[in-house]
Design an enzyme around this catalytic site. Structure first.
Site, PDB file in Angstrom:
ATOM      1  CD  GLU A 247      -2.917  -1.069   0.156  1.00 33.33           C
ATOM      2  OE1 GLU A 247      -3.119   0.000  -0.459  1.00 33.33           O
ATOM      3  OE2 GLU A 247      -3.455  -2.137  -0.154  1.00 33.33           O
ATOM      4  CB  CYS A 281      -1.849   6.820   2.394  1.00 33.77           C
ATOM      5  SG  CYS A 281      -2.751   5.869   3.614  1.00 33.77           S
TER       6      CYS A 281
HETATM    7  P1  NAD Z   1       9.123   5.101   3.086  1.00 37.86           P
HETATM    8  O1  NAD Z   1       8.830   4.378   1.832  1.00 37.86           O
HETATM    9  O2  NAD Z   1      10.239   6.051   3.097  1.00 37.86           O
HETATM   10  O3  NAD Z   1       9.410   4.083   4.265  1.00 37.86           O
HETATM   11  C1  NAD Z   1       8.480   3.080   4.611  1.00 37.86           C
HETATM   12  C2  NAD Z   1       9.241   1.952   5.283  1.00 37.86           C
HETATM   13  O4  NAD Z   1      10.087   1.338   4.317  1.00 37.86           O
HETATM   14  C3  NAD Z   1      10.139   2.398   6.424  1.00 37.86           C
HETATM   15  O5  NAD Z   1      10.100   1.450   7.461  1.00 37.86           O
HETATM   16  C4  NAD Z   1      11.503   2.414   5.769  1.00 37.86           C
HETATM   17  O6  NAD Z   1      12.567   2.257   6.680  1.00 37.86           O
HETATM   18  C5  NAD Z   1      11.386   1.223   4.847  1.00 37.86           C
HETATM   19  N1  NAD Z   1      12.345   1.200   3.742  1.00 37.86           N
HETATM   20  C6  NAD Z   1      12.923   2.243   3.118  1.00 37.86           C
HETATM   21  N2  NAD Z   1      13.768   1.814   2.162  1.00 37.86           N
HETATM   22  C7  NAD Z   1      13.722   0.463   2.173  1.00 37.86           C
HETATM   23  C8  NAD Z   1      14.362  -0.555   1.413  1.00 37.86           C
HETATM   24  N3  NAD Z   1      15.230  -0.279   0.456  1.00 37.86           N
HETATM   25  N4  NAD Z   1      14.065  -1.843   1.693  1.00 37.86           N
HETATM   26  C9  NAD Z   1      13.169  -2.152   2.654  1.00 37.86           C
HETATM   27  N5  NAD Z   1      12.555  -1.236   3.413  1.00 37.86           N
HETATM   28  C10 NAD Z   1      12.814   0.065   3.179  1.00 37.86           C
HETATM   29  O7  NAD Z   1       7.749   5.794   3.518  1.00 37.86           O
HETATM   30  P2  NAD Z   1       7.508   6.744   4.794  1.00 37.86           P
HETATM   31  O8  NAD Z   1       8.067   8.073   4.472  1.00 37.86           O
HETATM   32  O9  NAD Z   1       7.921   6.066   6.056  1.00 37.86           O
HETATM   33  O10 NAD Z   1       5.910   6.794   4.818  1.00 37.86           O
HETATM   34  C11 NAD Z   1       5.187   7.650   4.051  1.00 37.86           C
HETATM   35  C12 NAD Z   1       4.592   6.943   2.852  1.00 37.86           C
HETATM   36  O11 NAD Z   1       3.749   5.869   3.283  1.00 37.86           O
HETATM   37  C13 NAD Z   1       3.694   7.818   2.031  1.00 37.86           C
HETATM   38  O12 NAD Z   1       3.967   7.661   0.661  1.00 37.86           O
HETATM   39  C14 NAD Z   1       2.290   7.319   2.359  1.00 37.86           C
HETATM   40  O13 NAD Z   1       1.330   7.569   1.378  1.00 37.86           O
HETATM   41  C15 NAD Z   1       2.520   5.889   2.563  1.00 37.86           C
HETATM   42  N6  NAD Z   1       1.416   5.287   3.322  1.00 37.86           N
HETATM   43  C16 NAD Z   1       0.496   4.532   2.657  1.00 37.86           C
HETATM   44  C17 NAD Z   1      -0.578   3.957   3.334  1.00 37.86           C
HETATM   45  C18 NAD Z   1      -1.573   3.108   2.607  1.00 37.86           C
HETATM   46  O14 NAD Z   1      -2.193   2.262   3.234  1.00 37.86           O
HETATM   47  N7  NAD Z   1      -1.730   3.274   1.305  1.00 37.86           N
HETATM   48  C19 NAD Z   1      -0.721   4.151   4.706  1.00 37.86           C
HETATM   49  C20 NAD Z   1       0.237   4.943   5.357  1.00 37.86           C
HETATM   50  C21 NAD Z   1       1.310   5.483   4.654  1.00 37.86           C
END
Ligand code: NAD
Length: 479
Positions: A247, A281
């Site tokens: 998501e 989101c």
């Molecule tokens: P992000 O993608 O930067 O990080 C999300 C997670 O992924 C973190 O735990 C991060 O450490 C991890 N991560 C980063 N790089 C990685 C890699 N190479 N391999 C594995 N894991 C890795 O996102 P964020 O800034 O923490 O969150 C914001 C984003 O989340 C926004 O885009 C938002 O829309 C989305 N979001 C979506 C929903 C939904 O259900 N659609 C809900 C909440 C947040």
């Protein structure tokens, strides 16, 4: 200063380093130091989850029910206290923090009940004398990668179905919100679960996250976060042919039609655009308004925004807390400039604020004269910024709503049943709201989107079984 550890194979263990958790409402406050797991520790966690999962898959349903129910009840009973912790580390207001923790508990009590409703299907075969059984089995060990913006509820809507359906878990929370993760893990650790069934490994995505997503011993990956990270994870999952569910971001349209009641329309826009400081989101970042009510809406919106109080997350008067960190605030400010460069007209707000406590504050911003070609309407900003797109009529509104790479939620505000029904049918989003904000979803029904917002099967409700189980078809000839 408190030092919090990772939870691996039933033990709290120090990592190879620590990171500080800073309060975004008052950057002088360090909430604690949080262990960063090594790659070896991630591997230990995955091995432990595999061992424990084999035991858990054979556990009685009542043991599962009791554990899930106890976790849910503990979260709900402690929602004020844990909500406050969430406010301190993420910047949510008190009602947002408490509401999130309470909702997190409801995911567990819902899936506790689902434990007892795991029924298969039986069918006659096309071959006489043969019976067909369709049953579900746990998928195995699930790697979970979660973001910072719903640090309690979001892991719960993954961990609860995972263990309800008999899986093991290796969970990496976001490094910006580790205190809520540790508090949740402490509650789970108190339950009667096999040691190693649920493991929490904190650390950077580039290290701990990568170790999880690239492991051949992980059977399924569930990820919530940005599209950029999602694409990377999809590549890793493809290399191992690992089951995957994701998501990601969105640019959710709130459509306000000429026949809308103005007061609820403005309430939906304010709630959807600025709730959780726009860091969700499901935020209403694009407000599409038909010509007949455009000026009236903008005026009413401006008036309503005047009463919004930006402040310290724990202050009872605060309506909008700070951005989660300086990086997010800088990004918001960068998009303020980008919006103006692209020709958007700022009606109000958007400025950085210096308040009594040093924090990452900004006034909510409203832009008008915007269109879908502008970067502010294409990119997910994740800040308290809303853009009005003026359109001639309903047909243009629908086209504008769908003109995006994303497709998580959408909403229409109208008194016309036929328009609402048409919108419901033609909106290219996973969730559609009528006379409601684009945000705010239930815990017992599927949640997810289309296009770049989602990948794989739905989360939440009974639909979660699709991801957390394998389907087995058995042919039984007994004669
Ligand atoms: P992000 O993608 O930067 O990080 C999300 C997670 O992924 C973190 O735990 C991060 O450490 C991890 N991560 C980063 N790089 C990685 C890699 N190479 N391999 C594995 N894991 C890795 O996102 P964020 O800034 O923490 O969150 C914001 C984003 O989340 C926004 O885009 C938002 O829309 C989305 N979001 C979506 C929903 C939904 O259900 N659609 C809900 C909440 C947040």
């Amino acid at each position: 200063m408190t030092q919090s550890h990772n939870y691996i194979d039933g033990h709290w263990v120090a990592g190879e380093s620590t990171v500080a958790n800073i309060n975004p409402s008052d950057t002088r406050e360090t909430i604690g130091e949080y262990a960063q797991a090594s790659v070896n520790q991630v591997e230990e966690a995955i091995a432990a989850a595999n061992r424990a999962q084999r035991q858990w898959a054979n556990s009685g349903l009542e043991q599962r029910y009791n554990a899930l129910m106890a976790i849910g009840n503990a979260l709900m009973a402690r929602s004020v206290e844990l909500g406050e912790l969430l406010c301190r580390e993420e910047g949510k207001t008190r009602p947002e923090g408490k509401g999130e923790v309470y909702r997190a508990g409801q995911f567990f009590t819902y899936y506790a009940a689902e434990v007892l409703r795991q029924m298969g299907e039986i069918s006659e075969s096309v071959r006489p004398g043969v019976e067909v059984q369709v049953t579900r089995e746990p998928v195995g060990v699930v790697g979970m990668i979660t973001p910072w913006n719903f640090p309690t509820a979001l892991p719960c809507w993954k961990i609860a179905p995972a263990i309800a359906y008999g899986n093991g878990v290796v969970w990496k929370p976001a490094n910006l919100t580790p205190a809520s993760a540790v508090a949740l893990m402490e509650i789970i650790a108190e339950q009667n679960l096999p040691a190693g069934l649920v493991n929490m490994v904190m650390g950077a995505g580039s290290k701990v996250g990568e170790a999880i997503i690239n492991s051949p011993d992980i059977d399924a990956i569930t990820f919530t976060g940005s599209v950029a990270t999602g694409k990377r994870i999809a590549g890793a999952a493809a290399a191992n042919l690992t089951k995957l569910q994701m998501e990601m971001g969105s640019k959710n349209p709130l459509v306000i039609l000429d026949d809308a009641d103005m007061a609820p329309a403005v309430a939906c826009a304010v709630n959807g655009a600025f709730g959780s400081t726009g860091q969700k989101c499901t935020a209403s970042s694009r407000i599409i308004v038909t010509d007949g009510v455009h000026d009236q809406f903008v005026e009413a919106m401006q008036a309503s925004m005047k009463s919004l109080v930006v402040g310290h997350a724990l202050d009872e008067k605060t309506n909008i807390g700070p951005a989660v960190d300086s990086g997010q605030l800088d990004q918001n400010q960068r998009y303020m400039k980008i919006a103006e460069e692209d020709g958007a007209e700022l009606v109000c707000g958007g400025e950085r604020l210096e308040l009594e406590t040093p924090g990452h504050y900004m006034n909510p911003a409203l832009f008008v004269n915007t269109n879908n070609d502008m970067r502010i309407n294409k990119d997910e900003v994740f800040g308290p910024m809303a853009c009005v797109i003026k359109v001639a009529d309903y047909d243009e509104a629908l086209a504008a709503a769908n003109d995006t790479q994303f497709g998580l939620t959408s909403s229409v505000i109208t008194q016309s049943l036929s328009r609402a029904s048409h919108f419901k049918k033609h909106a290219k989003t996973g969730c559609v709201m009528v006379n409601l904000p684009t945000s705010g979803t239930d815990y017992h029904v599927p949640f997810g989107g289309r296009k770049s917002s989602s990948f794989g099967s739905r989360e939440q409700g009974r639909y979660a079984a699709e991801f957390y189980t394998h389907v087995k078809t058995t042919y039984l000839k007994s004669e």
